[in-house]
Design a protein around this motif. Structure first.
Motif, PDB file in Angstrom:
ATOM      1  N   GLN A   1       0.760  -1.170   0.119  1.00  0.00           N
ATOM      2  CA  GLN A   1      -0.052   0.017  -0.016  1.00  0.00           C
ATOM      3  C   GLN A   1       0.950   1.254   0.077  1.00  0.00           C
TER       4      GLN A   1
ATOM      5  N   GLU B   1       0.955   4.218  -3.025  1.00  0.00           N
ATOM      6  CA  GLU B   1       0.597   5.513  -2.836  1.00  0.00           C
ATOM      7  C   GLU B   1       1.848   6.490  -3.208  1.00  0.00           C
TER       8      GLU B   1
ATOM      9  N   HIS C   1      -3.413   9.008  -0.077  1.00  0.00           N
ATOM     10  CA  HIS C   1      -3.773   7.929   1.098  1.00  0.00           C
ATOM     11  C   HIS C   1      -5.047   7.120   0.413  1.00  0.00           C
TER      12      HIS C   1
ATOM     13  N   ALA D   1      -7.462   4.102   1.531  1.00  0.00           N
ATOM     14  CA  ALA D   1      -8.238   3.248   2.454  1.00  0.00           C
ATOM     15  C   ALA D   1      -8.858   1.926   1.799  1.00  0.00           C
TER      16      ALA D   1
ATOM     17  N   PRO E   1     -10.134  -1.599   2.369  1.00  0.00           N
ATOM     18  CA  PRO E   1     -11.041  -2.553   3.573  1.00  0.00           C
ATOM     19  C   PRO E   1     -10.348  -3.960   3.484  1.00  0.00           C
TER      20      PRO E   1
ATOM     21  N   PRO F   1     -13.091   0.403  -1.448  1.00  0.00           N
ATOM     22  CA  PRO F   1     -11.918   1.153  -1.174  1.00  0.00           C
ATOM     23  C   PRO F   1     -12.353   2.670  -1.585  1.00  0.00           C
ATOM     24  N   SER F   2     -11.719   3.508  -0.904  1.00  0.00           N
ATOM     25  CA  SER F   2     -11.590   4.924  -1.206  1.00  0.00           C
ATOM     26  C   SER F   2     -10.159   5.661  -1.102  1.00  0.00           C
ATOM     27  N   ALA F   3     -10.225   6.920  -1.647  1.00  0.00           N
ATOM     28  CA  ALA F   3      -8.698   7.453  -1.509  1.00  0.00           C
ATOM     29  C   ALA F   3      -8.728   8.903  -1.549  1.00  0.00           C
ATOM     30  N   SER F   4      -7.784   9.633  -0.971  1.00  0.00           N
ATOM     31  CA  SER F   4      -7.783  10.933  -0.861  1.00  0.00           C
ATOM     32  C   SER F   4      -6.466  11.446  -1.330  1.00  0.00           C
TER      33      SER F   4
ATOM     34  N   ASN G   1     -15.317   7.916  -5.322  1.00  0.00           N
ATOM     35  CA  ASN G   1     -14.838   7.418  -3.807  1.00  0.00           C
ATOM     36  C   ASN G   1     -13.292   8.351  -3.641  1.00  0.00           C
TER      37      ASN G   1
END
Length: 532
Positions: A129, A133, A152, A154, A156, A168-171, A205
């Motif tokens: 991960q 990233e 970042h 995320a 699961p 999943p999600s991302a920022s 997301n």
């Protein structure tokens, strides 16, 4: 003569007192130091920023590489930037890039190269991960407007229960250069880049914010509460495309910059989807198609009711029969009524029914109406004398232009389009006076003057150090030393003059040499000097 002068100067320095000699040496050293400092200041290059806001690890690696490349460097007051000479900035960056510097604060999949033996599955997942990233951040930093980026994710945990499965999600945090910005297309590109790098990650997301905390990835408008910027951009695109088509068809006729065009488009972004079912009745039974048919018949016989006088006798069972005769025949023979029978017949027939299902979806972005306003300049006419005047265009010419513009804009009367062409004289703008800068204000001359001024000041400083400092000090140091020599020469001359003339000059000279050897040395020195 040069050798004689050098010897004389050395003798002069040799006769100087120790204090004067030390002062002279210190003054000469100070003059040399000042001259070297002035020369270094005059030759000091202009330093420019090589890298700024680099991580400590990258900063140490860059400094070590600059030392190996023999590139001078220095830091700003706050230590936030590394400076090198201006003429070496691009060459140094290319050399450092060939060495993979700066690496940046993001670690990519090279983290997997240092995977330790015996790492757990959780550690492998965390390293994967982190590497993903870092790679995404490096890809985003390749944009010209992005100075730094962090991603970042995320992710699961997988589960066997579909109801508990989460997506999943991302920022994404981007730091932009000063004066730079990202448009809507670039932000959407970043979101799609991140969403395409992770399975089951949707674009909705993925969130993107800038260094000021402003959300740059606004989602789709919920229930039409917000305007979609992409829709506004589409309207501007439609209008600009129409303006371009009109200007291109008018320019060969009226000339460049002789037509002003404005277009307004009314675009319908309402999305409508409808479903219709149509049934065709079957009037002709012969032409109708039978789907299925069912026929059912049934009959029921009802038994005779109770007979006789009510009482105990009628309630007793009948006696055993003595003859085996058909009950029905006996009833017919005796003339009694037959047993009642019920019959039932059911028939069901199903026919095929004509059915039409139609799904209708109206296109999004349909142009409802277009309005255009065109202003055409007067045409120029030149008479025989060469005088140019502006003349209005004839109605036939205006009608010809009107027809051309209609075809260019795709005019539709049923849609309610509108077109208005006006012919007017354009006002000529006032000529802008070009002010020529004097020579002493031109940037290149100012830079040249600064360079010449450096060397001129350096020359003045050197001349001042020599004529105003070193030469006067040397003169003051030499004059007191020469004065005793002059006095001794004068004393020797007086002694020789006052001595009685001896009979033997050789004896007199020996006597004087024994009594005062300094006088003899001075006389010999004066002889040698006079011979030279």
């Amino acid at each position: 003569m040069a050798a004689t002068g050098t010897v004389g100067m050395m003798d002069t320095f040799g006769r100087l007192p120790a204090r004067a000699l030390v002062a002279l040496i210190v003054a000469a050293a100070a003059a040399v130091a000042v001259a070297v400092g002035a020369w270094s200041w005059a030759r000091e290059p202009d330093y420019r920023v090589l890298y700024s806001n680099v991580a400590d690890r990258d900063g140490g690696a860059i400094i070590a590489a600059l030392g190996q490349l023999n590139v001078p460097y220095k830091f700003t007051d706050g230590g936030g930037a590394i400076l090198v000479p201006a003429q070496l900035v691009h060459d140094t960056r290319l050399r450092l890039a060939s060495q993979g510097l700066p690496k940046g604060g993001n670690v990519g999949f090279e983290l997997m190269e240092n995977q330790k033996l015996g790492a757990t599955q959780f550690q492998e997942q965390v390293n994967y991960q982190r590497g993903l990233e870092g790679e995404l951040a490096k890809s985003i930093q390749s944009l010209s407007a992005v100075q730094a980026a962090r991603v970042h994710l995320a992710i699961p945990r997988t589960t066997a229960f579909l109801r508990e499965q989460q997506g999943p999600s991302a920022s994404v945090l981007v730091s932009l250069y000063a004066g730079k910005s990202l448009d809507r297309a670039q932000v959407n590109g970043i979101r799609h880049l991140v969403a395409s790098s992770l399975p089951e990650l949707t674009v909705d997301n993925v969130s993107v914010i800038d260094q000021n905390g402003a959300l740059m990835s606004a989602g789709p408008a919920a229930n039409g509460e917000r305007l979609d910027p992409s829709q506004l951009a589409y309207v501007r695109q439609v209008e600009q495309a129409t303006v371009t088509r009109i200007e291109r068809i008018l320019e060969p006729i009226v000339g460049p910059n002789n037509a002003r065009v404005q277009v307004s488009a009314d675009v319908d972004f309402l999305s409508v989807e409808s479903v219709a079912e149509t049934f065709t009745p079957n009037q002709d039974a012969k032409a109708a198609a039978v789907r299925n048919q069912q026929l059912m018949e049934s009959s029921t016989t009802v038994g005779a009711g109770a007979q006789g006088v009510p009482g105990a006798l009628s309630n007793q069972p009948p006696a055993a029969g003595t003859a085996s005769l058909d009950a029905k025949a006996m009833a017919v023979a005796s003339g009694s009524s037959a047993t009642p029978t019920t019959r039932r017949k059911d028939e069901t027939t199903s026919f095929e029914v004509d059915k039409t299902i139609r799904h209708t979806r109206s296109p999004v972005g349909n142009i409802k109406r277009v309005t255009a306003a065109v202003v055409v300049n007067f045409r120029k006419e030149t008479d025989k004398e060469g005088k140019t005047t502006m003349v209005a265009r004839t109605p036939e010419q205006i009608e010809q232009l009107n027809a051309l513009v209609r075809e260019a804009m795709g005019y539709s009367k049923e849609r309610g389009d509108s077109l208005n062409i006006a012919n007017a004289a354009f006002s000529e703008p006032d000529p802008i006076a070009v002010v020529e800068l004097p020579l002493w204000k031109q940037p290149e001359n100012i830079a040249l003057g600064k360079e010449i001024g450096k060397y001129f000041l350096f020359s003045i400083l050197i001349a001042y150090l020599y004529f105003g400092l070193l030469k006067p000090m040397l003169r003051r140091a030499v004059e007191p030393a020469a004065l005793p020599d002059m006095q001794s020469d004068h004393a020797a001359q007086l002694a020789l003059a006052s001595a009685p003339p001896p009979q033997d000059p050789l004896q007199l000279a020996r006597k004087i040499a024994r009594e005062d050897p300094k006088i003899v040395a001075s006389v010999v020195k004066s002889w040698v000097t006079s011979d030279e």
